[in-house]
Design a protein around this motif. Structure first.
Motif, PDB file in Angstrom:
ATOM      1  N   GLN B   6       0.835  -1.216   0.000  1.00 57.00           N
ATOM      2  CA  GLN B   6       0.000   0.000   0.000  1.00 57.00           C
ATOM      3  C   GLN B   6       0.864   1.258   0.000  1.00 57.00           C
ATOM      4  O   GLN B   6       1.949   1.278   0.607  1.00 57.00           O
ATOM      5  N   SER B  29      -7.745 -11.422  -5.892  1.00 47.48           N
ATOM      6  CA  SER B  29      -6.724 -12.444  -6.217  1.00 47.48           C
ATOM      7  C   SER B  29      -5.363 -12.065  -5.625  1.00 47.48           C
ATOM      8  O   SER B  29      -5.250 -11.984  -4.413  1.00 47.48           O
ATOM      9  N   PRO B 122       5.464 -15.878  -1.268  1.00 40.30           N
ATOM     10  CA  PRO B 122       5.642 -15.714   0.185  1.00 40.30           C
ATOM     11  C   PRO B 122       6.788 -16.597   0.671  1.00 40.30           C
ATOM     12  O   PRO B 122       6.851 -17.776   0.327  1.00 40.30           O
ATOM     13  N   SER B 155      21.688  -8.117 -11.822  1.00 41.90           N
ATOM     14  CA  SER B 155      21.269  -9.043 -12.904  1.00 41.90           C
ATOM     15  C   SER B 155      22.458  -9.612 -13.642  1.00 41.90           C
ATOM     16  O   SER B 155      22.437  -9.744 -14.883  1.00 41.90           O
ATOM     17  N   SER B 203      19.959 -11.414 -24.725  1.00 36.38           N
ATOM     18  CA  SER B 203      19.124 -10.554 -25.588  1.00 36.38           C
ATOM     19  C   SER B 203      17.988 -10.007 -24.735  1.00 36.38           C
ATOM     20  O   SER B 203      17.237 -10.767 -24.108  1.00 36.38           O
ATOM     21  N   TRP B 204      17.878  -8.708 -24.709  1.00 39.52           N
ATOM     22  CA  TRP B 204      16.823  -8.093 -23.905  1.00 39.52           C
ATOM     23  C   TRP B 204      15.601  -7.772 -24.772  1.00 39.52           C
ATOM     24  O   TRP B 204      14.672  -7.090 -24.315  1.00 39.52           O
ATOM     25  N   LEU B 205      15.638  -8.264 -26.008  1.00 41.82           N
ATOM     26  CA  LEU B 205      14.482  -7.994 -26.879  1.00 41.82           C
ATOM     27  C   LEU B 205      13.176  -8.504 -26.270  1.00 41.82           C
ATOM     28  O   LEU B 205      12.201  -7.770 -26.193  1.00 41.82           O
ATOM     29  N   ASP B 209      12.605  -4.122 -22.222  1.00 42.27           N
ATOM     30  CA  ASP B 209      13.428  -3.202 -23.030  1.00 42.27           C
ATOM     31  C   ASP B 209      13.048  -3.276 -24.502  1.00 42.27           C
ATOM     32  O   ASP B 209      13.207  -2.289 -25.245  1.00 42.27           O
ATOM     33  N   GLY B 210      12.543  -4.472 -24.928  1.00 47.04           N
ATOM     34  CA  GLY B 210      12.215  -4.582 -26.344  1.00 47.04           C
ATOM     35  C   GLY B 210      10.890  -3.899 -26.666  1.00 47.04           C
ATOM     36  O   GLY B 210      10.423  -3.947 -27.796  1.00 47.04           O
ATOM     37  N   GLY B 211      10.324  -3.241 -25.665  1.00 50.29           N
ATOM     38  CA  GLY B 211       9.020  -2.604 -25.880  1.00 50.29           C
ATOM     39  C   GLY B 211       7.938  -3.443 -25.213  1.00 50.29           C
ATOM     40  O   GLY B 211       8.174  -4.626 -24.946  1.00 50.29           O
TER      41      GLY B 211
ATOM     42  N   HIS C 111      14.945   4.153 -30.260  1.00 49.33           N
ATOM     43  CA  HIS C 111      14.907   2.881 -29.510  1.00 49.33           C
ATOM     44  C   HIS C 111      15.893   1.896 -30.147  1.00 49.33           C
ATOM     45  O   HIS C 111      16.101   1.899 -31.360  1.00 49.33           O
ATOM     46  N   GLN C 112      16.512   1.093 -29.335  1.00 49.00           N
ATOM     47  CA  GLN C 112      17.606   0.259 -29.857  1.00 49.00           C
ATOM     48  C   GLN C 112      17.130  -0.744 -30.908  1.00 49.00           C
ATOM     49  O   GLN C 112      17.920  -1.255 -31.690  1.00 49.00           O
ATOM     50  N   THR C 113      15.841  -0.980 -30.990  1.00 50.83           N
ATOM     51  CA  THR C 113      15.392  -1.955 -32.002  1.00 50.83           C
ATOM     52  C   THR C 113      15.457  -1.348 -33.407  1.00 50.83           C
ATOM     53  O   THR C 113      15.275  -2.051 -34.386  1.00 50.83           O
ATOM     54  N   LYS C 118      19.681  -5.066 -31.903  1.00 52.17           N
ATOM     55  CA  LYS C 118      18.330  -4.984 -31.332  1.00 52.17           C
ATOM     56  C   LYS C 118      18.267  -5.609 -29.939  1.00 52.17           C
ATOM     57  O   LYS C 118      17.420  -5.248 -29.131  1.00 52.17           O
ATOM     58  N   GLU C 119      19.213  -6.566 -29.651  1.00 53.02           N
ATOM     59  CA  GLU C 119      19.081  -7.289 -28.356  1.00 53.02           C
ATOM     60  C   GLU C 119      19.609  -6.470 -27.181  1.00 53.02           C
ATOM     61  O   GLU C 119      19.500  -6.881 -26.039  1.00 53.02           O
ATOM     62  N   ALA C 120      20.186  -5.286 -27.508  1.00 51.10           N
ATOM     63  CA  ALA C 120      20.825  -4.528 -26.402  1.00 51.10           C
ATOM     64  C   ALA C 120      19.782  -4.108 -25.370  1.00 51.10           C
ATOM     65  O   ALA C 120      18.612  -3.898 -25.702  1.00 51.10           O
ATOM     66  N   LYS C 121      20.222  -4.000 -24.067  1.00 48.90           N
ATOM     67  CA  LYS C 121      19.338  -3.477 -23.028  1.00 48.90           C
ATOM     68  C   LYS C 121      19.421  -1.957 -23.093  1.00 48.90           C
ATOM     69  O   LYS C 121      20.514  -1.407 -23.300  1.00 48.90           O
ATOM     70  N   ASN C 122      18.290  -1.257 -22.986  1.00 49.29           N
ATOM     71  CA  ASN C 122      18.384   0.222 -22.999  1.00 49.29           C
ATOM     72  C   ASN C 122      18.449   0.729 -21.559  1.00 49.29           C
ATOM     73  O   ASN C 122      18.351  -0.050 -20.610  1.00 49.29           O
TER      74      ASN C 122
ATOM     75  N   SER D 466      -9.796 -16.496  -1.214  1.00 44.48           N
ATOM     76  CA  SER D 466      -8.796 -16.409  -2.298  1.00 44.48           C
ATOM     77  C   SER D 466      -7.758 -17.528  -2.145  1.00 44.48           C
ATOM     78  O   SER D 466      -6.711 -17.486  -2.804  1.00 44.48           O
TER      79      SER D 466
END
Lengths: 134, 234, 301, 532
Positions: B6, B29, B122, B155, B203-205, B209-211, C111-113, C118-122, D466
């Motif tokens: 909260q 939920s 949990p 990470s 790959s962060w696609l 990050d990839g949108g 945007h990197q894409t 394209k796989e780069a982290k932004n 729940s």
């Protein structure tokens, strides 16, 4: 007239209340006692709602720590009181108006003590502003 | 499950300034399970805000409502009668729920009552720990079932970093070092070999990050034809 | 207020400013940068150095700026929010300032894409508006965003981008106002082909009096062929290229010459619009044409 | 809600003496409360005529719930339940306003009267919202107890239970109990009697002994438990009313390589003359590091059988008490030597084994032994028992009883009792006392032949749940479980009505009868004078 509401576990504190009566141990009539199966039964919403209904102070009375018939109901109760106190501080009513007491069945004098303690706090803090508004 | 916490009462009452008819909408939920937005918490929030309103003369009229799952349009639709006449909804669901309500009731301002935190589990009653970062490209098979993306502060994919000590992350003594745990997990699985090979850049696609992502299970999507036959949106 | 850079001095002097763009090379040698510098020297008040444009790794904008300074040109360093967080941003600005850079263009970045990795982290720790706020604090209060004091504050002439051709149109002016509030001193717009829309945009800008609070440089980009025009029209989001322009290039015998002529016409028209304080010529991969355009548009003797 | 209306019965004696409550005033106050259909003053409700009058009034009026305005309910609750049932109402369909103890005796004049009115009002508001619990009846309780344990403690518990006429199933994890009991007997015949009772156990008709059994499954409510035992691979079901766990450590004399202590003849045959008996793990707390009767009796048996044998006993202390003291004096007369050691002696070599240690008086000591015997402790398997019956274990690994003073032997799981072996107190008679008290707790539960189940217990509204498992985690009695529908369910027979789950439930899916959320809120409003 001050209004102090007490939620009391019916086991230890419940016995102490009857004993206080037996022994004519007077305490201010401002204190009204509600019996619940265990201190752990009361939840934060009950405590807060009491203040909205105009209570100047609220008390949760449980058995001594380690003596709870339901193993740790009094500890559950204390956790709810701590959370409610935090909310009361944030809200501006002040957590001081809420307290938890531990009373064993052979401590009837504690009822008068806790009533006096809360009454002095209400004197210091003033009546519940919501009740005054009404 | 999605874990939320909260917002502080002060911030929420700040958001509510200038509003009058307020509906607090909880969810049954995930946020109920992490004790942030279930019916109990909605009641406590309502009590607290009514206290604030009376004490500071805010004039709020606060009502409480529950939604089975606030991220589902059908269930949010059931709120309609409760939202009538209100000028704002304080959602105690996760961010997804709050946005679903806003999308369905464009003229009623929806305020977030929670800060949605992470996807986790949990650890014990009352303690919720982040477990998954939703990176869209799972590496658990390489790390003994422990995710470094979500549970390592940096990470890292070839951790641990120099700051790992006593099994704890340099960031905080409460945070276990994911890579220490990965090491022990692979040790007990007898697969320490997995730690030999350096893992190449990820790959962060498929990640955020990839949108923004959109997952489509075609077999569950009604074709235009079906929608036409059914009349109106499914 | 004393000018913090040559570009600012020109603008404050009321002279119609010209900026151009040099694309840093995909190379470890500054050779091509020096060559461009010699070719374009004197044709513009300042030269933008793009920052990994379309998310493709190139020589860093600050490094190229240092080279330009050695060659006696005034650089405009472009700094995107895609590749560095607020910590790296502020340290890069201190470095650039130390090397003599005075002009900075704050942009969010593609945007990197869009790029080749394209796989780069932004990053996007902050956006272009917040970047302006950070840099202005460094300049005006001599403090990092964290509040720590700087021994020497950077002198910066802060620029921002504006795109009248992106949607929602009405909001674009408000966003410009926001950037001005955040500390933008000058604006370089997206390249202009749809003149009507640009004029409607300028009208709204004047209505809010923004043209007196910030120097607006209109962006132009000469087109080599109608194919390039079509690519811009269809593949580049936020770009508007009317069919008339595509048609004109298609029917022209010498498309390149036609492209240059169109660009010069646009510049001459832009000079007549109230509130436009200069032009920004983006002849990407056609840098050598900038002196010719400037001369034919009468911007330089 | 109440359809027949609420009855309010005011007991004239509830007024107290000084100040005297105006009971008529209370009468008229009560009759003014909305929903109250019947108000009646009765002279001493607890008297026979008083009860009759009240029952008749209830029957005559068709009210389905009532409030008693009288003295403290503490001693009268059973009486009011009786009145309720005799008037055809549910035994819990009433509320008590203790105006005497909580008003007359503790406040002054007018304040006492106003408090009494508040108390009446609270009781009426609470009973108004009373909802009949699912069921409140007697469940039959099997008059049979399962006692789990291999040693004398289990035997003592079994004897106590059989003495009260109940039957016992003695479930032993092993075959015949290994080693010997760790206790110190006050005399020879007490030991003999105890050991004999073990041997004759199987002959007693009221007890069936099941050997080599481990507990596979444990289900069912207190009073009707269902166990499934694995007896040497075969699944054996067992039904009982209560379970008593009596795990007991055993002691055994062993050589270093673990084989049992040889007899005198063997020693002579093997020409082993110098024998030393050392408590194993002298320094560890678990094993008794004192010289136990076993060691002394074994040494006496060797010396009697083969005079040439030289036996030495070592230990931290001798625990010489009455019978033990006699034994030791006899042993010393027969040349058996006693060495007092503190901490762990050094043991090296084999045939002869050399034992060196530091004696506080005599300094460094050295003793050679042809054979070293260790008095080892066989700790019982407590973890698996605790796990099978879902009862907690304390940090020392012993079964945890709720309250060793007030409710000895009761564990968190109703109907499951634990007789605890006291490491510090090894006297057999004390153990027998402990076993007796634990057996008594079990008997108390089963003695009535029936068990009350239901009443003020929690219940889950499956729609709202729940399935967050919060109630499972907080309940000290593990009463809630996840049912077939994937939602929480409270096992009525295990729920003790403490309400911890209700206070925690994030979805307000659980409520408790006779203390529901709405009742508590109604009482608070009445107490704060918000109800006009």
């Amino acid at each position: 007239m001050m209004r102090i509401l007490a939620f009391c576990c019916e086991r230890g504190p419940g016995e102490a209340i009857d004993l206080a009566g037996e022994k004519r141990m007077r305490y201010p009539a401002d204190l009204t006692l509600i019996q619940v199966p265990c201190a752990g039964r009361v939840d934060v919403a009950h405590l807060l709602k009491a203040f909205r209904e105009g209570a100047d102070a609220v008390v949760l009375v449980g058995c001594l720590e380690g003596n709870c018939h339901h193993i740790y109901g009094n500890i559950e109760g204390r956790k709810k009181v701590d959370r409610a106190k935090q909310i009361l501080d944030e809200v501006g009513l002040g957590g001081q108006r809420l307290e938890m007491f531990h009373v064993a069945s052979n401590q009837p004098f504690r009822i008068a003590e806790l009533a006096a303690e809360m009454a002095s706090r209400v004197e210091r803090l003033g009546p519940n502003p919501l009740a005054v508004k009404e | 499950m999605i874990i939320g916490e909260q917002k502080r009462l002060e911030e929420i009452s700040g958001m509510l300034d200038g509003h009058r008819g307020i509906l607090i909408a909880g969810c049954r939920s995930c946020v109920a399970i992490c004790l942030a937005g279930g019916e109990k918490e909605v009641a406590v929030m309502a009590e607290s805000l009514r206290l604030i309103s009376s004490l500071r003369g805010k004039g709020w009229e606060i009502e409480e409502a529950m939604v089975e799952r606030q991220c589902e349009k059908e269930w949010v639709a059931e709120l309609r009668p409760r939202i009538e006449g209100k000028d704002c909804v304080l959602s105690l669901a996760c961010g997804v729920g709050a946005q679903t309500v806003q999308a369905m009731y464009p003229r009623v301002r929806v305020l977030p009552g929670l800060n949605t935190s992470n996807m986790g589990a949990p650890e014990e009653s009352g303690i919720f720990v982040e477990k998954c970062g939703g990176c869209g490209d799972c590496v658990l098979h390489l790390t003994g079932g422990i995710c470094p993306i979500a549970r390592c502060a940096k990470s890292l994919l070839n951790g641990p970093c120099g700051g790992s000590q006593g099994g704890k992350c340099e960031v905080s003594p409460d945070t276990p070092c994911a890579w220490e745990e990965i090491y022990h997990s692979l040790e007990s699985l007898g697969r320490l070999d997995l730690l030999e090979e350096p893992i190449p850049p990820k790959s962060w696609l498929p990640a955020r990050d990839g949108g923004p992502r959109r997952i489509v299970r075609k077999e569950a999507v009604l074709t235009e034809e079906q929608k036409r036959l059914k009349g109106g949106k499914a | 207020m004393s000018a913090r850079s040559g570009l600012e001095r020109t603008l404050l002097g009321g002279k119609f400013a010209v900026t151009a763009e040099i694309g840093p090379p995909k190379s470890a040698s500054a050779e091509s940068v020096r060559r461009h510098a010699h070719e374009m020297k004197g044709s513009a008040d300042a030269f933008n150095l793009t920052d990994n444009q379309t998310a493709m790794s190139r020589m860093s904008s600050i490094a190229c700026a240092a080279v330009l300074i050695q060659e006696g040109l005034e650089p405009v360093v472009q700094m995107t929010c895609r590749d560095r967080n607020r910590i790296a941003m502020q340290s890069d600005i201190l470095g650039a300032s130390a090397l003599g850079v005075r002009n900075v263009l704050c942009i969010s970045g593609d945007h990197q894409t869009f790029g080749n990795m394209k796989e780069a982290k932004n990053v996007y720790d902050v956006d272009s508006v917040q970047e302006l706020m950070i840099l202005r604090k460094m300049r005006d209060e001599g403090r990092l965003w964290s509040g720590d004091e700087l021994e020497t504050a950077p002198e910066l002439f802060l620029g921002a981008a504006a795109n009248p051709f992106a949607d929602p149109f009405e909001f674009r002016v408000t966003r410009l106002a926001k950037k001005v509030k955040a500390g933008a001193d000058f604006i370089q717009t997206q390249s202009i082909y749809d003149m009507d829309r640009f004029e409607r945009w300028m009208a709204l800008v004047r209505a809010r009096g923004l043209h007196e609070k910030v120097h607006i440089l209109a962006g132009v980009m000469p087109l080599k062929s109608h194919k390039v025009a079509l690519y811009m029209k269809n593949k580049v989001a936020g770009m508007m290229v009317p069919d008339t322009v595509v048609e004109r290039l298609k029917s022209a015998k010498d498309a390149k010459e036609e492209g240059i002529r169109l660009c010069v016409e646009q510049i001459e028209h832009l000079r007549t619009i109230e509130g436009v304080k200069g032009v920004h010529i983006m002849a990407m991969a056609w840098e050598e044409k900038v002196p010719e355009i400037v001369k034919r548009a009468g911007l330089r003797p | 809600m109440s359809d027949g209306g609420i009855g309010v019965f005011i007991c004239s004696w509830g007024s107290g003496k000084d100040p005297k409550l105006d009971m008529d005033g209370l009468l008229s106050f009560a009759s003014g409360i909305e929903g109250v259909a019947l108000v009646k003053m009765i002279d001493r409700i607890c008297s026979k005529p008083g009860q009759k009058e009240m029952i008749a009034a209830i029957k005559g009026s068709g009210t389905d719930r009532f409030v008693v305005v009288a003295c403290s309910a503490r001693t009268k609750r059973k009486l009011y339940r009786h009145i309720a049932t005799s008037s055809g109402l549910h035994p819990l369909a009433f509320e008590v306003a203790s105006v005497r103890e909580q008003a007359a005796f503790v406040h002054e004049g007018p304040e006492a009267q106003r408090k009494a009115e508040t108390l009446v009002r609270m009781a009426v508001e609470k009973v108004r919202l009373w909802v009949e619990p699912p069921f409140e009846e007697e469940m039959p309780a099997l008059r049979n107890v399962a006692v789990l344990g291999d040693g004398l403690m289990a035997m003592a518990v079994a004897n106590e239970i059989m003495a009260q006429g109940l039957t016992v199933d003695l479930v032993m994890s092993g075959g015949s109990p290994k080693g010997s009991p760790p206790y110190i007997f006050s005399n020879q015949d007490e030991m003999d009697r105890a050991l004999r009772s073990m041997a004759e156990a199987s002959s007693d008709p009221r007890m069936t002994t099941i050997k080599n059994a481990s507990v596979l499954d444990f289900q069912g409510p207190p009073g009707d438990f269902g166990l499934v035992l694995d007896v040497a691979g075969e699944m054996v079901p067992l039904r009982c009313g209560a379970v008593v766990l009596a795990p007991e450590p055993r002691m055994e004399l062993r050589t270093i390589d673990g084989s049992p202590a040889p007899s005198a003849q063997e020693l002579i045959a093997r020409g082993l003359r110098r024998i030393v008996i050392l408590p194993s793990g002298a320094s560890s707390g678990i094993g008794c590091s004192c010289m136990t009767p076993r060691g002394t009796l074994y040494a006496l048996s060797l010396v009697d059988a083969a005079p040439g044998i030289e036996v030495s006993l070592m230990g931290r202390e001798a625990r010489a008490m009455d019978w033990m003291e006699g034994l030791q004096r006899l042993a010393q007369e027969k040349g058996i030597r006693f060495f007092r050691i503190d901490g762990e002696p050094k043991v090296e070599g084999h045939a002869p084994t050399v034992i060196t240690w530091r004696d506080p008086l005599l300094g460094d000591m050295r003793l050679q032994a042809d054979l070293l015997l260790l008095d080892t402790v066989l700790t019982p398997e407590v973890q698996s028992l605790a796990k099978a019956f879902d009862v907690p274990v304390d940090e020392k690994g012993e079964l945890l009883s709720i309250d060793s003073r007030l409710r000895p032997g009761e564990t968190v799981r109703k109907g499951v009792f634990a007789a605890r072996f006291r490491v510090g107190n090894m006297l057999y008679e004390d153990m027998a006392l402990e076993a007796g008290s634990v057996a008594a707790r079990a008997l108390e539960m089963l003695s009535m032949g029936t068990l009350e189940v239901g009443g003020a217990v929690a219940e889950v509204d499956q729609e709202k749940c729940s399935a967050c498992l919060g109630c499972l985690r907080v309940c000290p009695y593990s009463a809630p479980m996840i049912g077939q529908a994937g939602k929480a369910e409270v096992r009525m027979e295990l729920c003790q009505g403490c309400g911890a789950c209700v206070a925690l439930c994030p979805s307000r899916a659980i409520d408790i009868y006779c203390f529901s959320d709405s009742q508590i809120v109604a009482q608070s409003r009445a107490a704060l004078g918000k109800v006009r």
